[in-house]
Design an enzyme around this catalytic site. Structure first.
Site, PDB file in Angstrom:
ATOM      1  N   LYS A  13       0.955  -1.373   0.002  1.00  0.00           N
ATOM      2  CA  LYS A  13      -0.106  -0.101   0.096  1.00  0.00           C
ATOM      3  C   LYS A  13       0.861   1.284   0.137  1.00  0.00           C
ATOM      4  O   LYS A  13       0.623   2.138  -0.690  1.00  0.00           O
ATOM      5  CB  LYS A  13      -0.848   0.086   1.410  1.00  0.00           C
ATOM      6  N   ARG A  88      -9.844   2.067   8.300  1.00  0.00           N
ATOM      7  CA  ARG A  88      -9.627   0.661   8.556  1.00  0.00           C
ATOM      8  C   ARG A  88     -10.712  -0.385   9.316  1.00  0.00           C
ATOM      9  O   ARG A  88     -10.631  -1.314   9.535  1.00  0.00           O
ATOM     10  CB  ARG A  88      -8.422   0.422   9.496  1.00  0.00           C
ATOM     11  N   ARG A 127      10.847  -6.195   5.305  1.00  0.00           N
ATOM     12  CA  ARG A 127      11.029  -4.748   5.044  1.00  0.00           C
ATOM     13  C   ARG A 127      11.764  -3.817   6.123  1.00  0.00           C
ATOM     14  O   ARG A 127      12.004  -4.065   6.964  1.00  0.00           O
ATOM     15  CB  ARG A 127       9.155  -4.277   5.234  1.00  0.00           C
ATOM     16  N   ARG A 160      10.802  -1.674  11.741  1.00  0.00           N
ATOM     17  CA  ARG A 160       9.615  -1.360  12.373  1.00  0.00           C
ATOM     18  C   ARG A 160       9.689  -2.439  13.541  1.00  0.00           C
ATOM     19  O   ARG A 160       9.846  -3.626  13.145  1.00  0.00           O
ATOM     20  CB  ARG A 160       8.385  -1.241  11.663  1.00  0.00           C
ATOM     21  N   ARG A 172      -2.048  -7.956  13.687  1.00  0.00           N
ATOM     22  CA  ARG A 172      -2.308  -7.131  12.717  1.00  0.00           C
ATOM     23  C   ARG A 172      -3.063  -7.885  11.353  1.00  0.00           C
ATOM     24  O   ARG A 172      -4.173  -7.262  10.907  1.00  0.00           O
ATOM     25  CB  ARG A 172      -1.205  -6.501  12.122  1.00  0.00           C
TER      26      ARG A 172
HETATM   27  P1  ADP Z   1       0.329  -1.897   9.056  1.00  0.00           P
HETATM   28  O1  ADP Z   1      -0.277  -1.860   7.595  1.00  0.00           O
HETATM   29  O2  ADP Z   1       1.610  -2.693   9.037  1.00  0.00           O
HETATM   30  O3  ADP Z   1      -0.710  -2.007   9.792  1.00  0.00           O
HETATM   31  P2  ADP Z   1       0.744   0.883   9.239  1.00  0.00           P
HETATM   32  O4  ADP Z   1       1.963   1.903   9.197  1.00  0.00           O
HETATM   33  O5  ADP Z   1      -0.277   1.195   8.361  1.00  0.00           O
HETATM   34  O6  ADP Z   1       1.173  -0.508   9.182  1.00  0.00           O
HETATM   35  O7  ADP Z   1       0.202   1.243  10.733  1.00  0.00           O
HETATM   36  C1  ADP Z   1       0.921   1.011  11.704  1.00  0.00           C
HETATM   37  C2  ADP Z   1       0.169   0.960  13.241  1.00  0.00           C
HETATM   38  O8  ADP Z   1      -0.425   2.153  13.356  1.00  0.00           O
HETATM   39  C3  ADP Z   1      -0.796  -0.276  13.022  1.00  0.00           C
HETATM   40  O9  ADP Z   1      -0.911  -1.586  13.253  1.00  0.00           O
HETATM   41  C4  ADP Z   1      -2.256   0.481  13.944  1.00  0.00           C
HETATM   42  O10 ADP Z   1      -1.552   0.215  15.385  1.00  0.00           O
HETATM   43  C5  ADP Z   1      -1.924   2.059  13.865  1.00  0.00           C
HETATM   44  N1  ADP Z   1      -2.711   2.624  12.699  1.00  0.00           N
HETATM   45  C6  ADP Z   1      -2.674   2.994  11.660  1.00  0.00           C
HETATM   46  N2  ADP Z   1      -3.654   3.558  10.957  1.00  0.00           N
HETATM   47  C7  ADP Z   1      -4.784   3.405  11.699  1.00  0.00           C
HETATM   48  C8  ADP Z   1      -6.135   3.345  11.773  1.00  0.00           C
HETATM   49  N3  ADP Z   1      -6.584   3.936  10.476  1.00  0.00           N
HETATM   50  N4  ADP Z   1      -6.889   3.273  12.873  1.00  0.00           N
HETATM   51  C9  ADP Z   1      -6.304   2.704  13.970  1.00  0.00           C
HETATM   52  N5  ADP Z   1      -4.902   2.507  13.995  1.00  0.00           N
HETATM   53  C10 ADP Z   1      -4.303   2.984  13.086  1.00  0.00           C
END
Ligand code: ADP
Ligand code: ZN
Length: 220
Positions: A13, A88, A127, A160, A172
């Protein structure tokens, strides 16, 4: 144009969003990146969000929704943005509709990325990210020119915390399946969904998909 990136962790993404952003000039708004920056800067928001992120759980809407609302009100997002990591959940999708509707806007396109599950976990483990400019690399699929160094800005790449924790990876993916994947049907019904597969098995990677999507956007 407001574009949402959907897809499980590790599908690409962020990479696709970054490529589309470069070509269209719409800002890439990554909730994960904003959280990680806040964690690094030890802001109040970052300290609170880290409790959830390190465990692989979603950050509560009370924190996430105002953060996104704020970011969308910035000048660079007034004509469009690429949302990478939000919404999400169905509730967040409804909130987003409300935020956009206030400015007479709507979700125009949702890009749903799919990848075979066995590739996903491998991609998360391999990653590496740049803590400074947020570029993403992969030590197997898309390595930086100099090992461990960001091509873009020269910063040292890091893994990360939630990518190095097998429980957080599992958590996740579970949350994605339970809470986020219903958004596919939700946006399909709205007629804005476009599904794309990224997989080494069909030799189709993030840049192939991004190229096609950019072409599509420009002709829309
Ligand atoms: P991933 O795709 O691995 O989940 P991201 O970088 O998109 O990684 O997000 C990292 C973390 O940030 C998520 O696991 C979550 O804890 C938090 N997060 C990101 N976007 C949201 C969202 N829209 N709502 C709630 N938590 C979020
Ligand atoms: Zn960098």
């Amino acid at each position: 144009m407001y574009i949402i990136m959907l897809g499980a962790q590790g599908t690409g993404k962020g990479t696709v969003a970054g490529l589309i952003s470069k070509e269209t000039n719409y800002p890439q708004i990554s909730t994960g990146d904003i959280f990680r920056q806040n964690i690094k800067d030890k802001t109040e928001l970052g300290i609170e969000a880290d409790k959830y992120i390190s465990q692989g759980n979603l950050v509560p809407d009370e924190i996430t929704v105002p953060m996104v609302t704020n970011r969308l009100s910035d000048k660079d997002a007034e004509n469009g943005a690429i949302l990478d990591g939000f919404p999400r959940t169905i509730e967040q999708a409804q909130k987003l509709d409300e935020i956009l509707a206030k400015g007479g806007k709507k979700v125009d396109l949702v890009i749903n990325l799919t990848t075979p599950k066995e590739e996903l976990i491998d991609r998360m483990i391999t990653r590496r990210v740049c803590p400074k400019c947020k570029s993403t690399f992969n030590i197997k699929l898309c390595p930086p020119k100099v090992e461990g160094i960001c091509d873009n800005c020269g910063e040292k790449l890091v893994q990360r915390e939630d990518d190095s924790n097998p429980e957080a990876i599992q958590r996740r993916l579970e949350i994605y399946k339970e809470k986020t994947s219903p958004l596919v049907e939700h946006y399909k019904k709205q007629g804005v969904l476009r599904t794309e597969t990224i997989s080494i098995s069909i030799n189709r990677m993030a840049n192939d998909v991004a190229k096609e999507v950019v072409e599509y956007i420009k002709n829309k």
